[in-house]
Design a protein around this motif. Structure first.
Motif, PDB file in Angstrom:
ATOM      1  N   ILE A   1      49.853  76.380  11.745  1.00 23.91           N
ATOM      2  CA  ILE A   1      49.876  76.366  10.282  1.00 23.91           C
ATOM      3  C   ILE A   1      50.579  77.612   9.757  1.00 23.91           C
ATOM      4  O   ILE A   1      51.371  77.546   8.803  1.00 23.91           O
ATOM      5  CB  ILE A   1      48.448  76.265   9.718  1.00 23.91           C
ATOM      6  CG1 ILE A   1      47.876  74.872  10.003  1.00 23.91           C
ATOM      7  CG2 ILE A   1      48.436  76.538   8.218  1.00 23.91           C
ATOM      8  CD1 ILE A   1      46.453  74.675   9.529  1.00 23.91           C
ATOM      9  N   ARG A   2      50.329  78.753  10.380  1.00 21.04           N
ATOM     10  CA  ARG A   2      50.982  79.975   9.921  1.00 21.04           C
ATOM     11  C   ARG A   2      52.503  79.864  10.045  1.00 21.04           C
ATOM     12  O   ARG A   2      53.237  80.274   9.133  1.00 21.04           O
ATOM     13  CB  ARG A   2      50.490  81.185  10.698  1.00 21.04           C
ATOM     14  CG  ARG A   2      51.205  82.466  10.278  1.00 21.04           C
ATOM     15  CD  ARG A   2      50.536  83.704  10.778  1.00 21.04           C
ATOM     16  NE  ARG A   2      50.330  83.656  12.209  1.00 21.04           N
ATOM     17  CZ  ARG A   2      49.669  84.601  12.869  1.00 21.04           C
ATOM     18  NH1 ARG A   2      49.143  85.612  12.214  1.00 21.04           N
ATOM     19  NH2 ARG A   2      49.515  84.512  14.170  1.00 21.04           N
ATOM     20  N   MET A   3      52.987  79.298  11.145  1.00 22.37           N
ATOM     21  CA  MET A   3      54.431  79.122  11.298  1.00 22.37           C
ATOM     22  C   MET A   3      54.976  78.212  10.203  1.00 22.37           C
ATOM     23  O   MET A   3      56.060  78.450   9.660  1.00 22.37           O
ATOM     24  CB  MET A   3      54.736  78.544  12.680  1.00 22.37           C
ATOM     25  CG  MET A   3      54.448  79.494  13.826  1.00 22.37           C
ATOM     26  SD  MET A   3      55.595  80.890  13.905  1.00 22.37           S
ATOM     27  CE  MET A   3      57.003  80.091  14.662  1.00 22.37           C
ATOM     28  N   GLY A   4      54.227  77.164   9.862  1.00 20.32           N
ATOM     29  CA  GLY A   4      54.656  76.279   8.790  1.00 20.32           C
ATOM     30  C   GLY A   4      54.626  76.970   7.437  1.00 20.32           C
ATOM     31  O   GLY A   4      55.552  76.816   6.632  1.00 20.32           O
ATOM     32  N   VAL A   5      53.572  77.739   7.187  1.00 14.93           N
ATOM     33  CA  VAL A   5      53.453  78.467   5.915  1.00 14.93           C
ATOM     34  C   VAL A   5      54.607  79.446   5.753  1.00 14.93           C
ATOM     35  O   VAL A   5      55.220  79.555   4.678  1.00 14.93           O
ATOM     36  CB  VAL A   5      52.097  79.204   5.854  1.00 14.93           C
ATOM     37  CG1 VAL A   5      52.093  80.255   4.740  1.00 14.93           C
ATOM     38  CG2 VAL A   5      50.967  78.213   5.629  1.00 14.93           C
ATOM     39  N   PHE A   6      54.939  80.166   6.826  1.00 15.06           N
ATOM     40  CA  PHE A   6      56.006  81.162   6.741  1.00 15.06           C
ATOM     41  C   PHE A   6      57.396  80.530   6.634  1.00 15.06           C
ATOM     42  O   PHE A   6      58.376  81.245   6.425  1.00 15.06           O
ATOM     43  CB  PHE A   6      55.950  82.094   7.954  1.00 15.06           C
ATOM     44  CG  PHE A   6      54.855  83.123   7.872  1.00 15.06           C
ATOM     45  CD1 PHE A   6      54.119  83.290   6.714  1.00 15.06           C
ATOM     46  CD2 PHE A   6      54.565  83.917   8.951  1.00 15.06           C
ATOM     47  CE1 PHE A   6      53.112  84.233   6.627  1.00 15.06           C
ATOM     48  CE2 PHE A   6      53.558  84.871   8.886  1.00 15.06           C
ATOM     49  CZ  PHE A   6      52.830  85.033   7.718  1.00 15.06           C
TER      50      PHE A   6
ATOM     51  N   ARG B   1      49.846  86.724   1.634  1.00 17.82           N
ATOM     52  CA  ARG B   1      48.919  87.839   1.857  1.00 17.82           C
ATOM     53  C   ARG B   1      47.907  87.522   2.957  1.00 17.82           C
ATOM     54  O   ARG B   1      47.639  88.351   3.834  1.00 17.82           O
ATOM     55  CB  ARG B   1      48.187  88.172   0.551  1.00 17.82           C
ATOM     56  CG  ARG B   1      47.117  89.260   0.683  1.00 17.82           C
ATOM     57  CD  ARG B   1      47.703  90.626   0.994  1.00 17.82           C
ATOM     58  NE  ARG B   1      48.539  91.103  -0.101  1.00 17.82           N
ATOM     59  CZ  ARG B   1      48.078  91.821  -1.121  1.00 17.82           C
ATOM     60  NH1 ARG B   1      46.788  92.127  -1.194  1.00 17.82           N
ATOM     61  NH2 ARG B   1      48.889  92.237  -2.050  1.00 17.82           N
ATOM     62  N   THR B   2      47.327  86.335   2.944  1.00 16.39           N
ATOM     63  CA  THR B   2      46.262  86.025   3.905  1.00 16.39           C
ATOM     64  C   THR B   2      46.805  85.734   5.301  1.00 16.39           C
ATOM     65  O   THR B   2      46.295  86.269   6.289  1.00 16.39           O
ATOM     66  CB  THR B   2      45.428  84.836   3.410  1.00 16.39           C
ATOM     67  OG1 THR B   2      46.292  83.729   3.109  1.00 16.39           O
ATOM     68  CG2 THR B   2      44.627  85.195   2.180  1.00 16.39           C
ATOM     69  N   PHE B   3      47.840  84.912   5.388  1.00 16.18           N
ATOM     70  CA  PHE B   3      48.341  84.536   6.713  1.00 16.18           C
ATOM     71  C   PHE B   3      49.041  85.692   7.413  1.00 16.18           C
ATOM     72  O   PHE B   3      49.105  85.722   8.640  1.00 16.18           O
ATOM     73  CB  PHE B   3      49.272  83.323   6.612  1.00 16.18           C
ATOM     74  CG  PHE B   3      48.548  82.006   6.602  1.00 16.18           C
ATOM     75  CD1 PHE B   3      48.140  81.405   7.786  1.00 16.18           C
ATOM     76  CD2 PHE B   3      48.256  81.377   5.414  1.00 16.18           C
ATOM     77  CE1 PHE B   3      47.456  80.204   7.784  1.00 16.18           C
ATOM     78  CE2 PHE B   3      47.580  80.162   5.391  1.00 16.18           C
ATOM     79  CZ  PHE B   3      47.176  79.576   6.584  1.00 16.18           C
ATOM     80  N   SER B   4      49.560  86.659   6.662  1.00 13.86           N
ATOM     81  CA  SER B   4      50.191  87.810   7.303  1.00 13.86           C
ATOM     82  C   SER B   4      49.157  88.758   7.899  1.00 13.86           C
ATOM     83  O   SER B   4      49.504  89.655   8.661  1.00 13.86           O
ATOM     84  CB  SER B   4      51.075  88.565   6.306  1.00 13.86           C
ATOM     85  OG  SER B   4      50.296  89.129   5.282  1.00 13.86           O
TER      86      SER B   4
ATOM     87  N   GLU C   1      43.852  82.352  15.860  1.00 14.46           N
ATOM     88  CA  GLU C   1      44.831  81.267  15.819  1.00 14.46           C
ATOM     89  C   GLU C   1      44.222  79.912  16.178  1.00 14.46           C
ATOM     90  O   GLU C   1      44.905  78.897  16.066  1.00 14.46           O
ATOM     91  CB  GLU C   1      45.988  81.575  16.772  1.00 14.46           C
ATOM     92  CG  GLU C   1      46.823  82.779  16.332  1.00 14.46           C
ATOM     93  CD  GLU C   1      48.088  82.950  17.136  1.00 14.46           C
ATOM     94  OE1 GLU C   1      47.990  82.946  18.382  1.00 14.46           O
ATOM     95  OE2 GLU C   1      49.173  83.085  16.534  1.00 14.46           O
ATOM     96  N   ARG C   2      42.981  79.904  16.616  1.00  9.25           N
ATOM     97  CA  ARG C   2      42.361  78.635  17.019  1.00  9.25           C
ATOM     98  C   ARG C   2      41.513  78.079  15.877  1.00  9.25           C
ATOM     99  O   ARG C   2      41.766  78.311  14.718  1.00  9.25           O
ATOM    100  CB  ARG C   2      41.529  78.871  18.291  1.00  9.25           C
ATOM    101  CG  ARG C   2      42.370  79.360  19.473  1.00  9.25           C
ATOM    102  CD  ARG C   2      43.265  78.279  20.037  1.00  9.25           C
ATOM    103  NE  ARG C   2      44.230  78.793  21.011  1.00  9.25           N
ATOM    104  CZ  ARG C   2      45.101  78.048  21.660  1.00  9.25           C
ATOM    105  NH1 ARG C   2      45.148  76.743  21.434  1.00  9.25           N
ATOM    106  NH2 ARG C   2      45.948  78.584  22.514  1.00  9.25           N
ATOM    107  N   TRP C   3      40.457  77.317  16.226  1.00  6.86           N
ATOM    108  CA  TRP C   3      39.740  76.528  15.229  1.00  6.86           C
ATOM    109  C   TRP C   3      39.059  77.359  14.148  1.00  6.86           C
ATOM    110  O   TRP C   3      38.915  76.908  13.011  1.00  6.86           O
ATOM    111  CB  TRP C   3      38.689  75.653  15.934  1.00  6.86           C
ATOM    112  CG  TRP C   3      39.288  74.656  16.864  1.00  6.86           C
ATOM    113  CD1 TRP C   3      39.266  74.698  18.229  1.00  6.86           C
ATOM    114  CD2 TRP C   3      40.014  73.472  16.514  1.00  6.86           C
ATOM    115  NE1 TRP C   3      39.942  73.617  18.749  1.00  6.86           N
ATOM    116  CE2 TRP C   3      40.397  72.842  17.722  1.00  6.86           C
ATOM    117  CE3 TRP C   3      40.368  72.871  15.316  1.00  6.86           C
ATOM    118  CZ2 TRP C   3      41.121  71.652  17.755  1.00  6.86           C
ATOM    119  CZ3 TRP C   3      41.085  71.695  15.339  1.00  6.86           C
ATOM    120  CH2 TRP C   3      41.461  71.095  16.542  1.00  6.86           C
TER     121      TRP C   3
END
Length: 294
Positions: free
Chosen positions: A117-122, A218-221, A226-228
Motif C-alpha cells: 500500500i505504501r508503494m501505491g500511495v507514494f 506524513r503517515t506513510f513516510s 509492513e505486515r498486517w
C-alpha cells in the motif's frame, strides 16, 4: 501464611518487572531503521495503454487527479476482478476517466500488505487517496460516507485528515456467527490496540480508509510495520501528529478467500502491537514533527 503470600506477590512483581525490562531491551536492540524505500528499477515504471513503460509519479508531485485508489493484491485472481468491476463502474458513473484510469505496479519482492500500500500511495496522483481491499468486502459507494466524514473534519490542520471505514456497528452480529475462541481473540486484540497504541478508534483493521494527500505523505513516510498490523501503527502515527480522524460506519460482507489464519495471524499482530509500543517508548523508533518523505 500471610508473609508467604506477600513474599510470593513481591517475587511475582519482581519477575514481571524483569520480564518487561528484558522484552523492552530485546525490542530496542532488534528494532530496524525505517524500512528501505528504495524501488527496484522495474518498480519505477508501469505499462500504459500503449503497452509502453512510463515512469510513475511521486506523492511529492502536485496532484493531477481528485482521487487515487490503492488496492494491494497478492494471489487475488478470483476476487480482484469482481471488486474492480464494481469500483470502476461506480467511479465512471461519477466522472468519466481516460485510458490511464488503472495502473498496475508490479513489486519485485513481497513487501507485505502495508509495504505494498505504501508503494501505491507514494505513486498516487490524487488529492485524496483511498485504501481498499481486493476482496470487495466493503461496497465502493460507501466512499461517499468517508468523503462526508472527511469534510466534516474541516478545517484540516496542514491539509491533513483521515476517514476510517468501520465495522464496529456489526460487532454484535459477527459475535453471533463466531466461535467463543475467535470472539475471545477479537476482544483480546481490541484491548491490546486500545491499551498499547490507538485510543478512540474501535475498528483499526478495516481496509477502507480515505486520506488527504498530505496525511498520506506524513503517515506513510513514518511507517515501520509492513505486515498486517500496519493499520495500527498508521493510526498511532496520525494521533501523534494530531491528524484529525473520523471513524465512519460502512457496509461490510464476509468474503471467502481471506489469507488471515485467525490464531496465528492475531498472535503475530499482537506481537507487533507490543513491539510498536515498546519501540516508540524506548526511543528505538522516533517520530519527528518535520519529517519529510524519503
Amino acid at each position: 501464611m500471610v508473609p508467604l503470600l506477600l513474599q510470593l506477590a513481591v517475587l511475582g512483581a519482581a519477575l514481571a518487572a524483569v520480564a518487561l525490562i528484558l522484552i523492552s531491551f530485546v525490542a530496542f536492540i532488534t528494532a530496524t531503521e525505517m524500512p528501505h524505500l528504495h524501488r527496484h528499477e522495474d518498480e519505477k515504471f508501469f505499462l500504459n495503454a500503449r503497452v509502453q513503460r512510463e515512469a510513475l509519479p511521486s506523492i511529492r508531485d502536485s496532484p493531477t487527479k481528485q482521487l487515487s485508489v490503492v488496492v494491494p493484491s497478492y494471489n487475488e485472481e478470483k476476487r480482484l476482478p469482481v471488486m474492480m468491476d464494481e469500483a470502476l463502474g461506480y467511479l465512471e458513473e461519477r466522472q468519466k476517466y481516460g485510458s490511464d484510469k488503472v495502473r498496475v505496479i508490479t513489486l519485485v519482492k513481497n513487501r507485505g500488505k502495508g509495504g505494498a500500500i505504501r508503494m501505491g500511495v507514494f505513486s498516487s496522483r490524487g488529492k485524496k487517496i483511498l485504501m481498499a481491499d481486493a476482496d470487495g468486502a466493503t461496497k465502493f459507494p460507501d466512499i461517499e460516507k468517508l468523503e462526508k466524514g472527511l469534510n466534516d473534519l474541516q478545517p484540516w490542520p496542514d491539509q491533513m485528515a483521515i476517514a476510517c471505514g468501520s465495522r464496529a456497528h456489526l460487532e454484535k452480529e459477527s459475535i453471533a456467527q463466531r466461535s467463543y475462541f475467535r470472539t475471545l481473540l477479537m476482544y483480546g486484540f481490541h484491548f491490546l490496540v486500545w491499551f498499547l497504541c490507538v485510543k478512540g478508534i474501535r475498528d483499526t483493521q478495516c481496509g477502507f480508509k480515505l486520506l488527504t494527500r498530505e496525511a498520506a505523505s506524513r503517515t506513510f513516510s513514518s511507517l515501520h510495520i509492513e505486515r498486517w498490523a500496519f493499520d495500527v501503527e498508521l493510526l498511532y502515527i496520525a494521533q501523534f501528529f494530531k491528524i484529525p480522524i473520523a471513524e465512519i460506519a460502512v457496509n461490510w460482507t464476509e468474503i471467502e478467500g481471506s489469507k488471515l489464519v485467525p490464531f496465528w495471524s492475531w498472535l503475530q499482530m499482537g506481537k507487533d502491537l507490543l513491539l510498536i509500543r515498546l519501540r516508540y517508548l524506548t526511543g528505538a523508533w522516533r517520530l519527528e514533527q518535520t519529517r519529510k518523505v524519503n
